[in-house]
Design a protein around this motif. Sequence first.
Motif, PDB file in Angstrom:
ATOM      1  N   ILE A  55      16.691  12.251  27.685  1.00  0.00           N
ATOM      2  CA  ILE A  55      15.371  12.864  27.742  1.00  0.00           C
ATOM      3  C   ILE A  55      15.351  14.057  28.687  1.00  0.00           C
ATOM      4  CG2 ILE A  55      12.937  12.499  28.311  1.00  0.00           C
ATOM      5  CD1 ILE A  55      13.978  11.059  25.774  1.00  0.00           C
ATOM      6  N   ASP A  56      15.961  13.908  29.831  1.00  0.00           N
ATOM      7  CA  ASP A  56      15.982  14.989  30.805  1.00  0.00           C
ATOM      8  C   ASP A  56      17.261  14.906  31.616  1.00  0.00           C
ATOM      9  OD1 ASP A  56      13.763  16.972  32.300  1.00  0.00           O
ATOM     10  OD2 ASP A  56      15.398  16.265  33.573  1.00  0.00           O
ATOM     11  N   ASP A  57      18.031  15.979  31.584  1.00  0.00           N
ATOM     12  CA  ASP A  57      19.268  16.011  32.356  1.00  0.00           C
ATOM     13  C   ASP A  57      19.237  17.142  33.383  1.00  0.00           C
ATOM     14  OD1 ASP A  57      21.486  17.735  29.982  1.00  0.00           O
ATOM     15  OD2 ASP A  57      19.518  18.240  30.810  1.00  0.00           O
ATOM     16  N   SER A  58      18.043  17.575  33.740  1.00  0.00           N
ATOM     17  CA  SER A  58      17.922  18.699  34.672  1.00  0.00           C
ATOM     18  C   SER A  58      18.453  18.361  36.061  1.00  0.00           C
ATOM     19  CB  SER A  58      16.466  19.158  34.771  1.00  0.00           C
ATOM     20  OG  SER A  58      15.648  18.109  35.228  1.00  0.00           O
ATOM     21  N   GLY A  59      18.609  17.105  36.351  1.00  0.00           N
ATOM     22  CA  GLY A  59      19.161  16.710  37.643  1.00  0.00           C
ATOM     23  C   GLY A  59      20.670  16.678  37.698  1.00  0.00           C
ATOM     24  N   MET A  60      21.303  16.834  36.567  1.00  0.00           N
ATOM     25  CA  MET A  60      22.769  16.840  36.553  1.00  0.00           C
ATOM     26  C   MET A  60      23.232  18.099  37.272  1.00  0.00           C
ATOM     27  SD  MET A  60      23.904  14.161  34.849  1.00  0.00           S
ATOM     28  CE  MET A  60      25.117  14.196  33.530  1.00  0.00           C
TER      29      MET A  60
ATOM     30  N   SER B  94       5.939  18.697  35.036  1.00  0.00           N
ATOM     31  CA  SER B  94       7.232  18.710  34.358  1.00  0.00           C
ATOM     32  C   SER B  94       7.363  17.548  33.393  1.00  0.00           C
ATOM     33  CB  SER B  94       8.367  18.662  35.376  1.00  0.00           C
ATOM     34  OG  SER B  94       8.469  17.360  35.928  1.00  0.00           O
ATOM     35  N   GLY B  95       6.675  16.483  33.699  1.00  0.00           N
ATOM     36  CA  GLY B  95       6.718  15.299  32.840  1.00  0.00           C
ATOM     37  C   GLY B  95       7.920  14.424  33.059  1.00  0.00           C
ATOM     38  N   SER B  96       8.979  14.969  33.635  1.00  0.00           N
ATOM     39  CA  SER B  96      10.170  14.137  33.734  1.00  0.00           C
ATOM     40  C   SER B  96      10.926  14.340  35.035  1.00  0.00           C
ATOM     41  CB  SER B  96      11.088  14.416  32.551  1.00  0.00           C
ATOM     42  OG  SER B  96      11.441  15.764  32.527  1.00  0.00           O
ATOM     43  N   ARG B  97      10.337  14.975  35.997  1.00  0.00           N
ATOM     44  CA  ARG B  97      11.028  15.196  37.260  1.00  0.00           C
ATOM     45  C   ARG B  97      10.578  14.137  38.264  1.00  0.00           C
ATOM     46  NH1 ARG B  97      10.685  20.438  41.273  1.00  0.00           N
ATOM     47  NH2 ARG B  97      12.118  19.658  42.838  1.00  0.00           N
ATOM     48  N   LEU B  98      11.539  13.414  38.807  1.00  0.00           N
ATOM     49  CA  LEU B  98      11.290  12.361  39.771  1.00  0.00           C
ATOM     50  C   LEU B  98      11.788  12.843  41.117  1.00  0.00           C
ATOM     51  CD1 LEU B  98      10.342   9.416  40.228  1.00  0.00           C
ATOM     52  CD2 LEU B  98      12.671   8.695  39.705  1.00  0.00           C
ATOM     53  N   THR B  99      10.881  12.942  42.092  1.00  0.00           N
ATOM     54  CA  THR B  99      11.213  13.471  43.417  1.00  0.00           C
ATOM     55  C   THR B  99      11.059  12.360  44.439  1.00  0.00           C
ATOM     56  OG1 THR B  99      10.404  15.647  42.767  1.00  0.00           O
ATOM     57  CG2 THR B  99      10.718  15.258  45.111  1.00  0.00           C
ATOM     58  N   PHE B 100      12.077  12.235  45.310  1.00  0.00           N
ATOM     59  CA  PHE B 100      12.110  11.164  46.294  1.00  0.00           C
ATOM     60  C   PHE B 100      11.758  11.670  47.689  1.00  0.00           C
ATOM     61  CE2 PHE B 100      13.996   7.691  43.919  1.00  0.00           C
ATOM     62  CZ  PHE B 100      14.542   8.340  42.834  1.00  0.00           C
ATOM     63  N   GLY B 101      11.115  10.797  48.457  1.00  0.00           N
ATOM     64  CA  GLY B 101      10.992  11.034  49.885  1.00  0.00           C
ATOM     65  C   GLY B 101      12.300  10.664  50.570  1.00  0.00           C
ATOM     66  N   GLU B 102      12.361  10.979  51.854  1.00  0.00           N
ATOM     67  CA  GLU B 102      13.606  10.744  52.594  1.00  0.00           C
ATOM     68  C   GLU B 102      13.754   9.298  53.055  1.00  0.00           C
ATOM     69  OE1 GLU B 102      14.291  15.259  54.327  1.00  0.00           O
ATOM     70  OE2 GLU B 102      13.817  13.622  55.707  1.00  0.00           O
TER      71      GLU B 102
END
Lengths: 116, 110
Positions: A55-60, B94-102
């Motif tokens: 679905i999303d590989d933008s983190g690769m 973005s619908g699909s971006r997962l951002t983490f805290g430290e």
Amino acid sequence: DAGVIQSPRHEVTEMGQEVTLRCKPISGHNSLFWYRQTMMRGLELLIYFNNNVPIDDSGMPEDRFSAKMPNASFSTLKIQPSEPRDSAVYFCASSLLRVSQTDTQYFGPGTRLTVL
Amino acid sequence: KNEVEQSPQNLTAQEGEFITINCSYSVGISALHWLQQHPGGGIVSLFMLSSGKKKHGRLIATINIQEKHSSLHITASHPRDSAVYICAVWEETSGSRLTFGEGTQLTVNP
């Protein structure tokens, strides 16, 4: 259920070698996630799949990284060629629902990768 | 400035104390997760929130969407609660971006 299974648990390799990490999600789960954790960057989502489809590989991070999910019970994360900065713990997680954002994720124990 | 900020970074408490860990974010979100990472490295998903409040045992998580803030509370803390607690948000745009805290390192002393 055995939970999410990852192999190997530890991997030590030399720079330039190909590394393949494996994940078996919980049976019946429809979403699978690959994460990387380092001291410098913390946890990062690399890629996720719904029903075996990426679905999303933008983190690769780079083209050296690739992930596949050939069927509902198996996924691989491959690094070729590996570099020392790829050293990290790689986690796989799965969740039941296809709408991934709203469901509980179950994490595997992680693979600790060291690239010399 | 990080998009997801947690406070405090480190927290030491005595057994039995009430604990609060905070998470603030700067983006619109569709969901927020609280994770617990044990000293051995294993990660457990504690809560997923999109609004309101959730409770599980001694753990309570709240979220205020307007203020872009979430809190994780632990009542009657115990040494086995010692872990790193991590907040993560799914960004709405973005619908699909997962951002983490430290993460917040919690130590509960007996």
